[in-house]
Design a protein around this motif. Structure first.
Motif, mmCIF file in Angstrom:
data_model
loop_
_atom_site.group_PDB
_atom_site.id
_atom_site.type_symbol
_atom_site.label_atom_id
_atom_site.label_comp_id
_atom_site.label_asym_id
_atom_site.label_seq_id
_atom_site.Cartn_x
_atom_site.Cartn_y
_atom_site.Cartn_z
ATOM 1 N N PRO A 1 4.633 26.101 -6.749
ATOM 2 C CA PRO A 1 3.309 26.681 -6.947
ATOM 3 C C PRO A 1 2.258 25.831 -6.247
ATOM 4 O O PRO A 1 2.417 24.614 -6.113
ATOM 5 N N GLU A 2 1.174 26.447 -5.786
ATOM 6 C CA GLU A 2 0.170 25.727 -5.003
ATOM 7 C C GLU A 2 -0.414 24.530 -5.734
ATOM 8 O O GLU A 2 -0.682 23.498 -5.135
ATOM 9 N N ASP A 3 -0.618 24.634 -7.052
ATOM 10 C CA ASP A 3 -1.217 23.518 -7.789
ATOM 11 C C ASP A 3 -0.248 22.366 -8.014
ATOM 12 O O ASP A 3 -0.631 21.312 -8.494
ATOM 13 N N VAL A 4 1.019 22.537 -7.637
ATOM 14 C CA VAL A 4 2.008 21.488 -7.813
ATOM 15 C C VAL A 4 2.173 20.660 -6.537
ATOM 16 O O VAL A 4 2.652 19.557 -6.569
ATOM 17 N N LEU A 5 1.724 21.185 -5.416
ATOM 18 C CA LEU A 5 1.879 20.462 -4.162
ATOM 19 C C LEU A 5 1.179 19.126 -4.220
ATOM 20 O O LEU A 5 0.020 19.057 -4.609
ATOM 21 N N LEU B 1 8.941 15.048 -0.058
ATOM 22 C CA LEU B 1 7.738 14.247 0.113
ATOM 23 C C LEU B 1 7.834 13.109 -0.887
ATOM 24 O O LEU B 1 7.958 13.329 -2.098
ATOM 25 N N VAL B 2 7.783 11.882 -0.379
ATOM 26 C CA VAL B 2 7.917 10.688 -1.208
ATOM 27 C C VAL B 2 6.655 9.853 -1.037
ATOM 28 O O VAL B 2 6.262 9.552 0.094
ATOM 29 N N GLU B 3 6.030 9.494 -2.134
ATOM 30 C CA GLU B 3 4.883 8.591 -2.089
ATOM 31 C C GLU B 3 5.393 7.219 -2.485
ATOM 32 O O GLU B 3 5.912 7.025 -3.583
ATOM 33 N N SER B 4 5.238 6.259 -1.572
ATOM 34 C CA SER B 4 5.867 4.960 -1.772
ATOM 35 C C SER B 4 5.193 3.912 -0.897
ATOM 36 O O SER B 4 4.526 4.233 0.082
ATOM 37 N N ASP C 1 0.853 -1.190 0.000
ATOM 38 C CA ASP C 1 0.000 0.000 0.000
ATOM 39 C C ASP C 1 0.885 1.235 0.000
ATOM 40 O O ASP C 1 1.906 1.275 0.690
ATOM 41 N N THR C 2 0.485 2.250 -0.759
ATOM 42 C CA THR C 2 1.302 3.457 -0.788
ATOM 43 C C THR C 2 0.892 4.415 0.318
ATOM 44 O O THR C 2 -0.253 4.451 0.749
ATOM 45 N N ALA C 3 1.860 5.159 0.776
ATOM 46 C CA ALA C 3 1.675 6.184 1.791
ATOM 47 C C ALA C 3 2.633 7.321 1.469
ATOM 48 O O ALA C 3 3.517 7.181 0.614
ATOM 49 N N ARG C 4 2.443 8.418 2.147
ATOM 50 C CA ARG C 4 3.343 9.560 1.981
ATOM 51 C C ARG C 4 4.348 9.578 3.118
ATOM 52 O O ARG C 4 4.006 9.336 4.276
ATOM 53 N N TYR C 5 5.585 9.873 2.762
ATOM 54 C CA TYR C 5 6.675 9.943 3.732
ATOM 55 C C TYR C 5 7.385 11.278 3.574
ATOM 56 O O TYR C 5 7.597 11.743 2.449
ATOM 57 N N LEU C 6 7.755 11.881 4.691
ATOM 58 C CA LEU C 6 8.655 13.026 4.665
ATOM 59 C C LEU C 6 10.053 12.484 4.880
ATOM 60 O O LEU C 6 10.300 11.747 5.840
ATOM 61 N N VAL C 7 10.946 12.818 3.983
ATOM 62 C CA VAL C 7 12.348 12.432 4.113
ATOM 63 C C VAL C 7 13.133 13.715 4.343
ATOM 64 O O VAL C 7 13.060 14.652 3.537
ATOM 65 N N PHE D 1 20.633 14.907 -2.885
ATOM 66 C CA PHE D 1 19.579 15.760 -3.427
ATOM 67 C C PHE D 1 19.159 15.285 -4.815
ATOM 68 O O PHE D 1 17.977 15.141 -5.104
ATOM 69 N N ARG D 2 20.129 15.021 -5.671
ATOM 70 C CA ARG D 2 19.804 14.540 -7.027
ATOM 71 C C ARG D 2 19.072 13.198 -6.980
ATOM 72 O O ARG D 2 18.126 12.973 -7.736
ATOM 73 N N PHE D 3 19.500 12.325 -6.092
ATOM 74 C CA PHE D 3 18.849 11.027 -5.943
ATOM 75 C C PHE D 3 17.405 11.190 -5.479
ATOM 76 O O PHE D 3 16.487 10.596 -6.040
ATOM 77 N N LEU D 4 17.173 12.019 -4.462
ATOM 78 C CA LEU D 4 15.825 12.183 -3.923
ATOM 79 C C LEU D 4 14.892 12.905 -4.891
ATOM 80 O O LEU D 4 13.685 12.676 -4.870
ATOM 81 N N LYS D 5 15.438 13.752 -5.751
ATOM 82 C CA LYS D 5 14.586 14.414 -6.753
ATOM 83 C C LYS D 5 13.959 13.404 -7.701
ATOM 84 O O LYS D 5 12.893 13.644 -8.250
ATOM 85 N N LYS D 6 14.603 12.255 -7.871
ATOM 86 C CA LYS D 6 14.044 11.190 -8.715
ATOM 87 C C LYS D 6 12.985 10.383 -7.957
ATOM 88 O O LYS D 6 12.224 9.652 -8.579
ATOM 89 N N GLN D 7 12.970 10.493 -6.640
ATOM 90 C CA GLN D 7 12.072 9.686 -5.816
ATOM 91 C C GLN D 7 10.835 10.443 -5.340
ATOM 92 O O GLN D 7 9.813 9.832 -5.051
ATOM 93 N N GLY D 8 10.943 11.760 -5.213
ATOM 94 C CA GLY D 8 9.846 12.530 -4.643
ATOM 95 C C GLY D 8 9.905 13.991 -5.032
ATOM 96 O O GLY D 8 10.588 14.379 -5.976
ATOM 97 N N VAL D 9 9.202 14.803 -4.265
ATOM 98 C CA VAL D 9 9.065 16.232 -4.544
ATOM 99 C C VAL D 9 9.743 17.014 -3.421
ATOM 100 O O VAL D 9 9.459 16.785 -2.241
#
Length: 97
Positions: A87-91, A41-44, A5-11, A25-33
Motif C-alpha cells: 500500500p502507498e502509505d507503507v512505502l 529496500l534496506v535502511e542501514s 550514518d544510515t542510508a537506503r540500499y536496494l538489495v 528471502f526470509r533473511f532479507l524480510k528481517k532486514q528490510g522491506v
C-alpha cells in the motif's frame, strides 16, 4: 558518509536454487522491506550493510547466484508506475525525504 550514518540500499538477487532463494528471502524480510520480486529496500549504515553482505555471501553459491546492493542517493528521484505490492502509505520514505 560516515560508517554509522544510515542510508537506503536496494538489495537485488537472482538465486538459482529454490531452497537458497527461500532462505535468502526470509533473511532479507528481517532486514528490510520487499519492494518487488527479488528487490528489497534496506535502511542501514555502511558498516551494517557490509556485515549484511558478508552474511548473505555465506548463504549463496557464488557461481550460481547473484546478489547486489546499491546505495540510493539521499535526494534521488523516484517514481512508481503500475500496481505495487505494498500500500502507498507503507512505502518507506513516503513523504519523508
Amino acid at each position: 558518509m560516515a560508517q554509522n550514518d544510515t542510508a537506503r540500499y536496494l538489495v537485488t538477487y537472482d538465486i538459482a536454487d529454490p531452497k537458497r532463494l527461500s532462505r535468502l528471502f526470509r533473511f532479507l524480510k528481517k532486514q528490510g522491506v520487499p519492494i518487488q520480486y527479488s528487490v528489497f529496500l534496506v535502511e542501514s549504515s555502511a558498516a551494517k550493510m557490509a556485515s549484511l553482505m558478508v552474511k548473505i555471501a555465506k548463504m549463496i553459491h557464488k557461481d550460481a547466484d547473484d546478489v547486489r546492493a546499491y546505495r540510493m542517493p539521499e535526494n534521488g528521484w523516484q517514481v512508481s508506475l503500475g500496481a505495487s505490492i505494498l500500500p502507498e502509505d507503507v512505502l518507506p520514505g513516503a513523504g519523508s525525504r
